[in-house]
Design a protein around this motif. Sequence first.
Motif, PDB file in Angstrom:
ATOM      1  N   ILE A 161       0.606  -1.198   0.119  1.00  0.00           N
ATOM      2  CA  ILE A 161      -0.174  -0.469   0.326  1.00  0.00           C
ATOM      3  C   ILE A 161       0.910   1.034  -0.003  1.00  0.00           C
ATOM      4  CG2 ILE A 161      -1.598  -1.057   1.035  1.00  0.00           C
ATOM      5  CD1 ILE A 161      -1.462   0.156   3.651  1.00  0.00           C
ATOM      6  N   SER A 162       0.121   2.162  -0.419  1.00  0.00           N
ATOM      7  CA  SER A 162       0.554   3.428  -0.700  1.00  0.00           C
ATOM      8  C   SER A 162       2.105   4.301   0.927  1.00  0.00           C
ATOM      9  CB  SER A 162      -0.084   4.924  -0.970  1.00  0.00           C
ATOM     10  OG  SER A 162      -0.965   5.001  -0.345  1.00  0.00           O
ATOM     11  N   ASP A 163       1.569   3.571   1.643  1.00  0.00           N
ATOM     12  CA  ASP A 163       2.284   3.782   3.013  1.00  0.00           C
ATOM     13  C   ASP A 163       3.528   2.707   3.164  1.00  0.00           C
ATOM     14  OD1 ASP A 163       1.060   1.788   4.177  1.00  0.00           O
ATOM     15  OD2 ASP A 163       0.456   2.473   5.487  1.00  0.00           O
ATOM     16  N   GLY A 164       3.993   2.324   2.139  1.00  0.00           N
ATOM     17  CA  GLY A 164       4.830   1.636   2.228  1.00  0.00           C
ATOM     18  C   GLY A 164       4.814  -0.318   3.240  1.00  0.00           C
ATOM     19  N   ARG A 165       3.571  -0.325   3.980  1.00  0.00           N
ATOM     20  CA  ARG A 165       3.647  -1.457   4.162  1.00  0.00           C
ATOM     21  C   ARG A 165       2.964  -2.334   3.537  1.00  0.00           C
ATOM     22  NH1 ARG A 165      -1.378  -0.546   8.505  1.00  0.00           N
ATOM     23  NH2 ARG A 165      -1.746   0.625   7.071  1.00  0.00           N
ATOM     24  N   ASP A 166       3.212  -3.442   3.486  1.00  0.00           N
ATOM     25  CA  ASP A 166       2.963  -4.905   2.982  1.00  0.00           C
ATOM     26  C   ASP A 166       1.938  -5.697   3.973  1.00  0.00           C
ATOM     27  OD1 ASP A 166       4.306  -4.818   0.589  1.00  0.00           O
ATOM     28  OD2 ASP A 166       6.314  -5.294   1.705  1.00  0.00           O
TER      29      ASP A 166
END
Length: 412
Positions: A94-99
Amino acid sequence: MNRPANKIVIVGAGECGARAAFALREKGYEGDITLIGAEPHLPYERPPLSKEGLAGQLDPKYVADAERYEAAGIQVLTDAAVQAIDRGAKTVRISDGRDLSYNRLLLATGASPRPFPGHSPTSSLVRVLRTHAEAAAIRLKLAPGKLLAIIGGGFIGLELASTARKFGAEVVLLEGLPRVLSRGVPEEIAAVVAERHRLEGVDIRCNARIADIEERGEKVEIDLDDGGILIADLVVVGIGAIPNTALAEAAGLAIDNGIAVDETLCTSDPDIFAAGDCCSFPLGHYDGRRIRLEAWRNAQDQGTLAAANLLGAAETIASVPWFWSDQYDLTLQIAGLADGAVLTVQRDLGDGAFILFHLDASGRLISASGIGTGNAIARDIRLAEMLIAAGKRPDPQALGSTDIKLKALLAA
């Protein structure tokens, strides 16, 4: 059912995605559910955006409030665009860098309005209508003394024209084809709709060809091929929608006029399903023909079906396509698909309301289209939908006679 997954991720926080999330709980699923949406809002209904949603409300019409999601144990991530799917690792980035990991994934990514060639959909004066933010921006221009130019005579364009006239704005609607509602709506019904708009003061121009659109300060100049020039305060483009398939395509999923799914909504990856406007599917009522629907009812139905099949039910698509549109005091409803019809029978219901029944070469009822004020056609269209689902071949004369109830034909 097979043993359910314990982590289900739904990409797309619209009507379809939200319906699937709640249906999972209703079917007894107790694992994790994460619903991811790119917009800042909780899931909301899009049909009102071209109607009452333009009334200037601060909030859209939500599918459910935050408390209901919390009570159901559904995690909703807003302002969170999904950037990639890693099918091997079973994660989404996702756009905040989390998987985020998943056991099963549902893609309900919807569709995006087709922009006018050569113009950015983010222009302040040449707009499309798909989101609450876009509806709010359009509403600011709907007032007496303002001229709205609508490009496209489909449902969105005509519904917007109806709403704009209620606010006192002048409306010119430009349609490139010989008539409005040329996609899936019979000519007889389209003529009624067009005449109603003209009575309300909408300037409908069919066979219109646009040479250029240019923004000039606070106005937009539309140059027509016939030499005509139209100066508008706002242009809204409603020339169709494109399924949001980029995420699925980058992940290597099969694409065919949308994310290609089978009759259970499963994609080419057995752990990834797709539903709603973004997918194309084979429909048994029409001999397995692959179609894609952009419709509120379809989003709901497929959200519920996807939930069952994410849990291993393997249920197949059984619903009949159904569409509706409200414009002024008129309601238009269509059940089924009329492609392939060889015979059309009209049933007059009084006060100008009527239904057209469409039969194929074998005599099977494949579609019904109706128009009237209020709920004049609702009951008969619902019965026609049931006749289509049952594969009935009713007597054409009986269909045209109001002395014979459709319910009797269903029981025959």
